[in-house]
Motif scaffolding. Sequence first.
Motif, short mmCIF file in Angstrom:
data_model
loop_
_atom_site.label_atom_id
_atom_site.label_comp_id
_atom_site.label_asym_id
_atom_site.label_seq_id
_atom_site.Cartn_x
_atom_site.Cartn_y
_atom_site.Cartn_z
N PHE A 1 -2.00 3.47 -12.52
CA PHE A 1 -2.10 3.45 -11.06
C PHE A 1 -1.02 4.35 -10.46
O PHE A 1 0.10 4.45 -10.98
CB PHE A 1 -1.95 2.04 -10.51
CG PHE A 1 -3.12 1.15 -10.84
CD1 PHE A 1 -4.40 1.45 -10.41
CD2 PHE A 1 -2.94 -0.01 -11.61
CE1 PHE A 1 -5.48 0.64 -10.72
CE2 PHE A 1 -4.01 -0.83 -11.92
CZ PHE A 1 -5.27 -0.50 -11.48
N LEU B 1 0.50 5.74 -6.33
CA LEU B 1 0.43 5.58 -4.89
C LEU B 1 0.55 6.94 -4.22
O LEU B 1 1.42 7.75 -4.57
CB LEU B 1 1.56 4.67 -4.39
CG LEU B 1 1.38 3.15 -4.55
CD1 LEU B 1 2.52 2.43 -3.84
CD2 LEU B 1 0.04 2.67 -4.01
N ALA C 1 0.46 3.49 2.47
CA ALA C 1 0.42 3.63 1.02
C ALA C 1 -1.02 3.39 0.54
O ALA C 1 -1.61 2.35 0.83
CB ALA C 1 1.36 2.64 0.36
N LEU D 1 -3.73 3.41 -2.75
CA LEU D 1 -3.77 3.27 -4.20
C LEU D 1 -4.78 4.23 -4.82
O LEU D 1 -5.88 4.41 -4.29
CB LEU D 1 -4.15 1.81 -4.56
CG LEU D 1 -4.22 1.45 -6.04
CD1 LEU D 1 -2.87 1.60 -6.70
CD2 LEU D 1 -4.75 0.01 -6.20
N GLY E 1 -1.66 -5.89 -6.63
CA GLY E 1 -0.97 -5.93 -5.34
C GLY E 1 0.54 -6.02 -5.51
O GLY E 1 1.31 -5.43 -4.74
N TRP F 1 2.23 -4.80 -8.01
CA TRP F 1 2.69 -3.47 -8.41
C TRP F 1 2.74 -2.52 -7.21
O TRP F 1 3.69 -1.74 -7.05
CB TRP F 1 1.74 -2.90 -9.48
CG TRP F 1 2.14 -1.52 -9.93
CD1 TRP F 1 3.00 -1.19 -10.92
CD2 TRP F 1 1.70 -0.28 -9.35
NE1 TRP F 1 3.14 0.18 -11.01
CE2 TRP F 1 2.36 0.77 -10.05
CE3 TRP F 1 0.83 0.04 -8.31
CZ2 TRP F 1 2.15 2.11 -9.74
CZ3 TRP F 1 0.63 1.37 -7.99
CH2 TRP F 1 1.28 2.40 -8.71
N VAL F 2 1.71 -2.58 -6.36
CA VAL F 2 1.66 -1.71 -5.19
C VAL F 2 2.87 -1.96 -4.28
O VAL F 2 3.56 -1.01 -3.85
CB VAL F 2 0.35 -1.93 -4.40
CG1 VAL F 2 0.42 -1.25 -3.03
CG2 VAL F 2 -0.83 -1.40 -5.19
N THR G 1 6.15 -0.73 -5.93
CA THR G 1 6.23 0.73 -5.97
C THR G 1 6.45 1.30 -4.57
O THR G 1 7.24 2.25 -4.39
CB THR G 1 4.94 1.31 -6.58
OG1 THR G 1 4.73 0.71 -7.88
CG2 THR G 1 5.03 2.81 -6.72
N ALA G 2 5.75 0.74 -3.59
CA ALA G 2 5.91 1.21 -2.21
C ALA G 2 7.33 1.00 -1.71
O ALA G 2 7.90 1.86 -1.01
CB ALA G 2 4.91 0.50 -1.31
N VAL H 1 1.56 -1.17 3.99
CA VAL H 1 1.03 -1.56 2.67
C VAL H 1 -0.12 -2.54 2.88
O VAL H 1 0.03 -3.55 3.58
CB VAL H 1 2.11 -2.20 1.79
CG1 VAL H 1 1.52 -2.65 0.45
CG2 VAL H 1 3.27 -1.24 1.57
#
Length: 703
Positions: A465, A467, A484, A486, A515, A517-518, A521-522, A542
Amino acid sequence: MHSSDHQVSTNLRSRDASTLSLDLLLSNLPGVVYRCQNDDHWTMVFLSAGIEKLTGYPVSVFTGEHAMSYASLIHPDDRAQVYADTEAAVRERRPFQLSYRITTAAGKLRWTWEQGAAVHDEHGNVIALEGFIADITLLRRADQLVLEQASLLDKARDAIFVIDMASRITYWNAGARRLYGWEAHEAVGKRMQELLCDDHAAYSEAWLHAVTEGEWAGELQQHRRDGTLIQADTRWTLVPADPASGVVQKILVISTDISERKHNEARIHRLAYFDALTELPNRASLLDHLRRALIGSARSHKFGALMFLDLDNFKTLNDTHGHAAGDMLLQAVARRLEHSVRETDLVARLGGDEFVILVQPEEDTLDAAAYQAETVAAKVVSTMRAPFQLADFAYSVSTSIGVTMISGAVDTVESALKQADTAMYQAKAAGRNTFRFFDPEMQAKWTARSELESGLRRALRNHEFILNYQPQLDGDSRVIGAEALLRWRLPNGDVLYPTEFIKAAEETNLIVDIGRWVLGTACVELAKWQGNPVTRHLSLSVNVSARQFVEPDFVAMTQEILAATGVDPHFLKFELTETLVVTDFTHTVATMETLRRLGITFSLDDFGTGYSSLAYLRKLPLDQLKIDYSFMRDVLTDRNDASIVRSIIALGGSLGLQVIAEGVETQGQREWLSQEGCFVYQGFLYERALSGEHFAAYASCLH
């Protein structure tokens, strides 16, 4: 010879003959005739020849000048009682009967039985004792054996009793008293089937088999005196008659209480084949019934159906009201399903919120079976629409049902389950709260979906994945933030967009891990922006899925990520959907308020596409409304879309909310929005989504 001499001679011969006859009689008696003095030694005056057989001593030992006292042979433990009983009988002028032990010349003990009486003179004085003594050792041993055997039978744990050929009880041991509750005197003489058996047909079958075959063994349900029922493991044995001893034919019955064992067996069976929560058959039971149904169908050429049911949005109830509420709902659903099918059909719970209905193969044609299945499925969907009362609140839930027809000629257990499951997902894809029949074309889609799910798991493991960040600009074309977005970069280099995999991620609950991870990372990217004077003012939006937002640990997880990355949460914005808000408004507001106290702001994404309600909107702690790109696409040519966008902008202004439009692709759209009062934009007119590095460069250029 004179006549008088002849008479005397005749009398002498007659007397001698009588004496010889009496002596012969006494010698053949199975015992001893005696006459003795009434003294302490019972001094013998006369003894028959049987005394030697009884005691081992000849008659001469007990008579004469130095005679042995018969009383000396009586066992010391019995002597006092013998004296006492004899004296009492003499005193009361009645016969006496005695039983005592003697010691023989060989030193052995023998049991004797004596019967006698006192002889009185004309003045009433006792002049002698006369009587008869017999050896009862064998009888005594036999009695002792009978008593010992009876004692052993009474000590047996099992109920042992005897019935005659009229079914009347003739013997009843202590075990029977303990098991059934009746005393022996209450049971003896009663008919067994009337005293113990409610199932007279089963009793009659056992009786007939025992009489004809000599033995019967099996289980009988019987009742105790207090009315409680027991299960008895019973063995009947026919005891033949013995004419020589006068014993008639009877039946010996031995019963063992197996109620506890049967209860445990039933409990084990229930644990193995029934769901503990709903009391419905479980997966093992379903597989067994389905296998049997298919075997029967193959023989009868009948058709049936298998239905796979899944409760829509069940996890939301568990997450917001706890597992106790979820359990109550599952129990209530089970009862409704049971009342929605025929008695011959089976409702089972596979686990979680998944249920299965097996419509038994009873129809001659596939069309008739499909009509019956459709009737059941429609009834279930309709029945489930009514709210469920759970403790102190009502809760509505719908169900998606997949239906596949089954025939033993072509289907297996595995194929039937797979097809019903595939049809269930087709029902979900059709909007939920409905049912769908299995379509072979769906199999290919299901296979693709399964492969997609496996790919998502791999993507999480292998960091596939990424972003990207799409800029958000104000009316002066300055970058004020980004959303952000994905992306999934496949091992072959292809890139997939969320529309191609997010739905599968939500249905499999992988969206929670994705979610997390998102967001992590964001926040790492946002921390970089905040470390750069040129980009430190930028906000980052996000997207948070409904599945992720209702997780019990969502707030804690967010706090953990904020602490780990060190970002200022005032520049972090969560985009929520209307679906989440409507699903559980109270829980959503509470979570939003908690997060807002941390500094996080909120945007309502895709506003106007769902179940928009002013009542909801004015109570939500929102900061922004987002106009969906679907309205922007035709805003310049479609009057309805234009009216909706105007209303959203006006609503945002009246509520003090910022309004942002996504999907702005032309200068004309941007100018129209500006004229209507919307001054924040996102779309291809400005820039597509960029990598973190390229976005930072882009934002710096437009600073």
